[in-house]
Enzyme design. Structure first.
Site, short mmCIF file in Angstrom:
data_model
loop_
_atom_site.label_atom_id
_atom_site.label_comp_id
_atom_site.label_asym_id
_atom_site.label_seq_id
_atom_site.Cartn_x
_atom_site.Cartn_y
_atom_site.Cartn_z
CG ASP A 38 -1.87 1.34 1.76
OD1 ASP A 38 -2.22 1.40 0.81
OD2 ASP A 38 -0.90 1.87 2.72
CG ASP A 293 -1.49 1.99 6.84
OD1 ASP A 293 -2.11 2.24 5.27
OD2 ASP A 293 -1.32 3.38 7.10
CG ASP A 297 -4.74 -1.19 2.75
OD1 ASP A 297 -4.94 -0.73 2.04
OD2 ASP A 297 -3.88 -0.31 4.11
P1 ADP Z 1 -4.93 4.71 -0.38
O1 ADP Z 1 -4.76 3.26 -1.18
O2 ADP Z 1 -3.36 6.28 -0.41
O3 ADP Z 1 -5.18 5.19 1.31
P2 ADP Z 1 -7.71 5.76 -0.41
O4 ADP Z 1 -8.33 5.01 -1.64
O5 ADP Z 1 -7.92 5.91 0.93
O6 ADP Z 1 -6.05 6.46 -0.34
O7 ADP Z 1 -8.39 7.53 -1.71
C1 ADP Z 1 -7.74 7.76 -3.04
C2 ADP Z 1 -8.33 9.19 -3.15
O8 ADP Z 1 -9.45 9.50 -2.49
C3 ADP Z 1 -7.45 9.96 -2.22
O9 ADP Z 1 -5.68 10.03 -3.13
C4 ADP Z 1 -8.28 11.31 -2.92
O10 ADP Z 1 -7.94 11.96 -3.55
C5 ADP Z 1 -9.21 10.94 -2.49
N1 ADP Z 1 -9.63 10.92 -1.21
C6 ADP Z 1 -10.19 10.36 -0.11
N2 ADP Z 1 -10.59 10.29 1.02
C7 ADP Z 1 -10.51 12.11 1.18
C8 ADP Z 1 -10.86 13.47 1.54
N3 ADP Z 1 -11.03 13.12 3.46
N4 ADP Z 1 -10.61 14.18 1.43
C9 ADP Z 1 -10.35 14.43 0.03
N5 ADP Z 1 -10.41 13.40 -0.82
C10 ADP Z 1 -10.45 11.81 -0.20
MG MG Z 2 -3.46 3.40 3.47
#
Ligand code: ADP
Ligand code: MG
Length: 351
Positions: A38, A293, A297
């Site tokens: 991740d 983490d 995931d």
């Molecule tokens: P990661 O795999 O990095 O943990 P997520 O799946 O949680 O990413 O989120 C993917 C994308 O969705 C983020 O990069 C962001 O663009 C958008 N996103 C998710 N949560 C938020 C939030 N609380 N505010 C703004 N954008 C968000």
């Molecule tokens: Mg993460």
């Protein structure tokens, strides 16, 4: 395999900050040939901060025309206040970065009402009288029916090219700020089944379409040990793969920094689809380990555990730890490498 030796192996692992669920887990490391990592919080620190210099706001004279880049101004207090308020209800690293910067500059923030978290996309709520959403541009224009001018899109892409995560703040038009004559009926509803249709009642918050107001740029840093850990995995015959919900440009930037091939980057994967990425690799014959983490995931970690191994960061979400076979107390990718090394060494002694 003698149980005693396996227990000794687990004990040795524990000294290295690696907690193994049961001695039988060691056995699974032997065939491991792929390690999916991740991005946020695993390969990177997961502590994002707002790059205020890079943030941009749609200026007063903004047009939706092609040459609108000049209409973007530095981020103002009102945009930061609205974004900070919505994000104060989220625990996502992007949210934490925005809220911290807003509090630092502006002190207390308004409390959002009717907050919704749209996993892997963004967040929305009502702040004072405004409908406010922060998230990926594609989600805003699609599901949320927002208007995102070309200048905003290109500002997002430019920030992403530098490896940043860029999200857009969109706000429902209010009073004189948004002189909307038409209700834009086709646009507002679109394919949204959610809260976009809260347009009942005179006291309801404004229901005019969301309009992009600012680009918020957040940055994370790669953990210092990640590059070496990736190289060590290769030496162990394990192919590193980067998995993230973040944008492809930012993901490739991180991949390049740590030595993962661009072809092994799986970006813009929605939380619900992370597990499928693991299953697809398994279907291709890989024995997959996964290090993650987040709450996001957990399903992927469990999927990896069906055949290979799930590794959770000890600092991560409880569900991730529960779903994993191995917990890395020392929150570093090289702890995963150590886990594989110790396990394989233990197995060699036993045989
Ligand atoms: P990661 O795999 O990095 O943990 P997520 O799946 O949680 O990413 O989120 C993917 C994308 O969705 C983020 O990069 C962001 O663009 C958008 N996103 C998710 N949560 C938020 C939030 N609380 N505010 C703004 N954008 C968000
Ligand atoms: Mg993460």
């Amino acid at each position: 395999a003698t149980p005693t030796a396996l227990l000794v192996g687990s004990g040795r692992a524990a000294q290295l900050g690696v907690v193994i669920k049961g001695p039988e887990v060691l056995e699974s490391t032997r065939a491991l040939d792929t390690m999916v990592m991740d991005k946020t919080g695993t390969v990177t620190q997961g502590r994002m901060s707002l790059d205020v210099e890079a943030c941009r706001e749609v200026g007063a004279s903004a047009s939706t025309g092609a040459d609108a880049a000049a209409d973007l101004a530095p981020l103002g207090d009102e945009a930061l206040r609205l974004a900070g308020a919505v994000e104060s209800a989220s625990e996502h690293p992007v949210a934490t970065a925005i809220t911290a910067a807003a509090r630092e500059r502006l002190g207390d923030l308004p409390t959002p009402a009717g907050f919704s978290n749209h996993e892997g996309r963004g967040v929305s709520a009502t702040v004072e009288e405004h409908r406010v959403a922060v998230g990926r541009p594609g989600w805003l224009t699609g599901e949320m029916g927002a208007e995102v001018p070309e200048a905003v899109r290109s500002a997002v892409e430019k920030a992403q090219d530098s490896g940043a995560t860029a999200v857009v703040l969109a706000v429902g038009g209010t009073g004189e700020a948004a002189n909307v004559e038409t209700e834009a009926p086709g646009e507002a509803a679109a394919d949204s089944t959610a809260d976009a249709s809260a347009d009942a009642g005179a006291t309801a918050p404004d229901t005019q379409p969301l309009k992009a107001m600012a680009v918020l740029v957040v940055r994370d840093t790669v953990r210092p040990s990640s590059r070496e850990a990736v190289a060590a995995l290769r030496e162990l015959g394990i192919r590193p793969v980067l998995l993230t919900g973040d944008n492809t440009r930012a993901a490739e930037h991180v991949a390049a920094q740590v030595g993962i091939d661009a072809a092994d980057v799986r970006a813009e994967v929605l939380p619900a689809d992370k597990r499928d990425v693991i299953a697809d690799l398994q279907a291709q014959g890989a024995v997959v380990g996964m290090v993650g983490d987040g709450v996001n995931d957990a399903a992927a970690l469990a999927q990896a555990g069906t055949q290979g191994l799930g590794f959770a960061m000890g600092s991560g979400a409880d569900v991730a730890i529960e779903a994993a076979d191995i917990t890395l107390v020392r929150t570093d990718l090289d702890a995963a490498v150590a886990a594989v090394r110790v396990s394989r060494a233990t197995l060699r002694i036993i045989r």
